[in-house]
Design a protein around this motif. Structure first.
Motif, PDB file in Angstrom:
ATOM      1  N   PRO A 172       0.822  -1.208   0.000  1.00 63.38           N
ATOM      2  CA  PRO A 172       0.000   0.000   0.000  1.00 63.38           C
ATOM      3  C   PRO A 172       0.862   1.267   0.000  1.00 63.38           C
ATOM      4  CG  PRO A 172      -0.638  -1.533   1.755  1.00 63.38           C
ATOM      5  CD  PRO A 172       0.698  -1.959   1.238  1.00 63.38           C
ATOM      6  N   HIS A 173       0.234   2.404  -0.198  1.00 63.88           N
ATOM      7  CA  HIS A 173       0.922   3.701  -0.241  1.00 63.88           C
ATOM      8  C   HIS A 173       2.008   3.722  -1.310  1.00 63.88           C
ATOM      9  CE1 HIS A 173      -0.829   5.216   3.561  1.00 63.88           C
ATOM     10  NE2 HIS A 173      -0.618   4.007   4.056  1.00 63.88           N
ATOM     11  N   TYR A 174       1.836   2.939  -2.363  1.00 61.96           N
ATOM     12  CA  TYR A 174       2.911   2.843  -3.348  1.00 61.96           C
ATOM     13  C   TYR A 174       3.167   4.179  -4.033  1.00 61.96           C
ATOM     14  CZ  TYR A 174       5.534   1.844  -7.526  1.00 61.96           C
ATOM     15  OH  TYR A 174       6.487   1.886  -8.513  1.00 61.96           O
ATOM     16  N   SER A 175       4.430   4.492  -4.205  1.00 63.00           N
ATOM     17  CA  SER A 175       4.848   5.669  -4.965  1.00 63.00           C
ATOM     18  C   SER A 175       6.207   5.385  -5.602  1.00 63.00           C
ATOM     19  CB  SER A 175       4.961   6.892  -4.048  1.00 63.00           C
ATOM     20  OG  SER A 175       5.503   7.996  -4.753  1.00 63.00           O
ATOM     21  N   ASP A 176       6.356   5.814  -6.846  1.00 66.46           N
ATOM     22  CA  ASP A 176       7.654   5.682  -7.510  1.00 66.46           C
ATOM     23  C   ASP A 176       8.359   7.031  -7.620  1.00 66.46           C
ATOM     24  OD1 ASP A 176       5.912   6.755  -9.332  1.00 66.46           O
ATOM     25  OD2 ASP A 176       6.094   5.122 -10.789  1.00 66.46           O
ATOM     26  N   TYR A 177       7.886   7.997  -6.832  1.00 68.79           N
ATOM     27  CA  TYR A 177       8.526   9.313  -6.822  1.00 68.79           C
ATOM     28  C   TYR A 177       9.850   9.247  -6.055  1.00 68.79           C
ATOM     29  CZ  TYR A 177       9.464  14.186  -5.577  1.00 68.79           C
ATOM     30  OH  TYR A 177      10.056  15.411  -5.393  1.00 68.79           O
ATOM     31  N   GLN A 178      10.877   9.853  -6.613  1.00 68.21           N
ATOM     32  CA  GLN A 178      12.169   9.933  -5.937  1.00 68.21           C
ATOM     33  C   GLN A 178      12.534  11.403  -5.759  1.00 68.21           C
ATOM     34  OE1 GLN A 178      15.387   7.768  -7.697  1.00 68.21           O
ATOM     35  NE2 GLN A 178      16.856   8.369  -6.132  1.00 68.21           N
ATOM     36  N   PRO A 179      12.583  11.876  -4.517  1.00 64.50           N
ATOM     37  CA  PRO A 179      12.913  13.289  -4.282  1.00 64.50           C
ATOM     38  C   PRO A 179      14.304  13.622  -4.810  1.00 64.50           C
ATOM     39  CG  PRO A 179      12.061  12.242  -2.289  1.00 64.50           C
ATOM     40  CD  PRO A 179      12.332  11.145  -3.268  1.00 64.50           C
ATOM     41  N   PRO A 180      14.472  14.796  -5.371  1.00 60.26           N
ATOM     42  CA  PRO A 180      15.808  15.209  -5.839  1.00 60.26           C
ATOM     43  C   PRO A 180      16.815  15.167  -4.688  1.00 60.26           C
ATOM     44  CG  PRO A 180      14.124  16.725  -6.631  1.00 60.26           C
ATOM     45  CD  PRO A 180      13.448  15.820  -5.646  1.00 60.26           C
ATOM     46  N   GLY A 181      17.979  14.624  -4.971  1.00 56.07           N
ATOM     47  CA  GLY A 181      19.029  14.560  -3.966  1.00 56.07           C
ATOM     48  C   GLY A 181      18.890  13.426  -2.978  1.00 56.07           C
ATOM     49  N   PHE A 182      17.837  12.604  -3.113  1.00 62.95           N
ATOM     50  CA  PHE A 182      17.638  11.470  -2.190  1.00 62.95           C
ATOM     51  C   PHE A 182      18.506  10.302  -2.630  1.00 62.95           C
ATOM     52  CE2 PHE A 182      15.296   7.527  -1.123  1.00 62.95           C
ATOM     53  CZ  PHE A 182      15.312   7.647   0.258  1.00 62.95           C
ATOM     54  N   HIS A 183      19.271   9.722  -1.684  1.00 63.56           N
ATOM     55  CA  HIS A 183      20.218   8.661  -2.039  1.00 63.56           C
ATOM     56  C   HIS A 183      19.908   7.331  -1.349  1.00 63.56           C
ATOM     57  CE1 HIS A 183      22.604  11.574  -4.191  1.00 63.56           C
ATOM     58  NE2 HIS A 183      22.623  12.351  -3.115  1.00 63.56           N
ATOM     59  N   GLY A 184      18.809   7.266  -0.611  1.00 59.25           N
ATOM     60  CA  GLY A 184      18.395   5.980  -0.047  1.00 59.25           C
ATOM     61  C   GLY A 184      17.701   5.129  -1.100  1.00 59.25           C
ATOM     62  N   GLU A 185      17.367   3.910  -0.730  1.00 57.82           N
ATOM     63  CA  GLU A 185      16.707   3.008  -1.669  1.00 57.82           C
ATOM     64  C   GLU A 185      15.291   3.500  -1.951  1.00 57.82           C
ATOM     65  OE1 GLU A 185      18.430   2.079   0.911  1.00 57.82           O
ATOM     66  OE2 GLU A 185      19.974   0.701   0.188  1.00 57.82           O
ATOM     67  N   THR A 186      14.885   3.435  -3.201  1.00 58.02           N
ATOM     68  CA  THR A 186      13.522   3.787  -3.572  1.00 58.02           C
ATOM     69  C   THR A 186      12.592   2.611  -3.280  1.00 58.02           C
ATOM     70  OG1 THR A 186      13.758   2.948  -5.819  1.00 58.02           O
ATOM     71  CG2 THR A 186      14.408   5.244  -5.417  1.00 58.02           C
ATOM     72  N   ARG A 187      11.294   2.860  -3.362  1.00 56.52           N
ATOM     73  CA  ARG A 187      10.333   1.778  -3.167  1.00 56.52           C
ATOM     74  C   ARG A 187      10.556   0.687  -4.202  1.00 56.52           C
ATOM     75  NH1 ARG A 187       5.193   2.291  -1.091  1.00 56.52           N
ATOM     76  NH2 ARG A 187       6.127   4.021   0.036  1.00 56.52           N
TER      77      ARG A 187
END
Length: 237
Positions: free
Chosen positions: A158-173
């Motif tokens: 649930p709450h799925y999102s494929d958005y990646q904030p600029p400058g974010f370096h952690g693992e994406t969903r």
């Protein structure tokens, strides 16, 4: 009787009021108002009474009367005889741990198999899958097992999102779900966006809402179309 499920991604979408995206689907799912049995065990930052009261306040104007499972003198009878079972969001690990420790897993499965409608959102939807290994939550407690209700033959996110904030370096969903696929390539993950819900009647399934979801399986990501027959995933295809 056949299973009647409504698995909502979230209790809110955008700037909506609490349970606003859930209520239209709930009304369509249940058809008539009545008494609903609420499972509050995903709530951690508030008491179970407070959580139940919050849900009751949101649903009362629509004719639904909510009672908390934690207040029932005979909880197994309450589950078996419920007009519908609601399972709220919060922490999925805490929810599953409580259900396992209180030995409510089998009573809920039996009730759903007997035709009692099951309505979940967020964590309450996540535990309807095979396991909770694709939850977004932090494991603040350790359940005896990650095995969930298995009301459907796939994983949920649930709450799925494929958005990646600029400058974010952690693992994406997507990267996290790809890790699951690497170890369980033959198990599908249905990822549903906020404001959408899976409606299941027996062997029929539709993704309700205005946004497509995604399916992750065997190293591939594909579209889960909304408002279209997606029943094949109930057969493990």
């Amino acid at each position: 009787m056949s299973r009647q499920l409504l698995l909502c991604s979230s209790s809110k979408a955008g700037d909506s009021a609490y349970l606003e995206p859930v209520i239209p689907h709930l009304q369509e799912r249940l058809k008539t108002a009545g008494s609903l049995l609420f499972v509050p065990y995903a709530g951690v930052g508030m008491s179970y009474d407070e959580y139940t009261a919050r849900v009751a306040e949101a649903l009362l104007p629509h004719g639904y009367h909510v009672k908390g499972l934690h207040n029932e003198a005979d909880p197994e009878a309450a589950i078996a005889n419920a007009e519908a079972i609601l399972v709220g969001g919060g922490n999925t690990f805490h929810l599953l741990a409580q259900l396992q420790q209180l030995e409510f897993i089998e009573p809920i499965r039996a009730a759903v198999a007997a035709g009692v409608p099951y309505i979940g959102w967020s964590a309450g939807s996540n535990i309807a899958g095979l396991t909770i290994r694709t939850t977004n939550d932090m494991p603040i407690v350790q359940p005896p097992s990650f095995d969930a209700l298995a009301l459907v033959p796939f994983q949920l996110n649930p709450h799925y999102s494929d958005y990646q904030p600029p400058g974010f370096h952690g693992e994406t969903r997507d990267q996290r779900l790809a890790e699951f696929m690497a170890v369980e390539p033959n198990t599908a993950i249905l990822a549903i966006r906020e404001g959408t819900a899976l409606k299941i009647d027996g062997d029929d399934m539709t993704l309700l809402g205005a946004s497509d979801g995604c399916v992750f399986k065997a190293g591939q990501k594909s579209v889960l179309p909304c408002n279209t027959d997606i029943s094949a995933w109930l057969a493990g295809k």
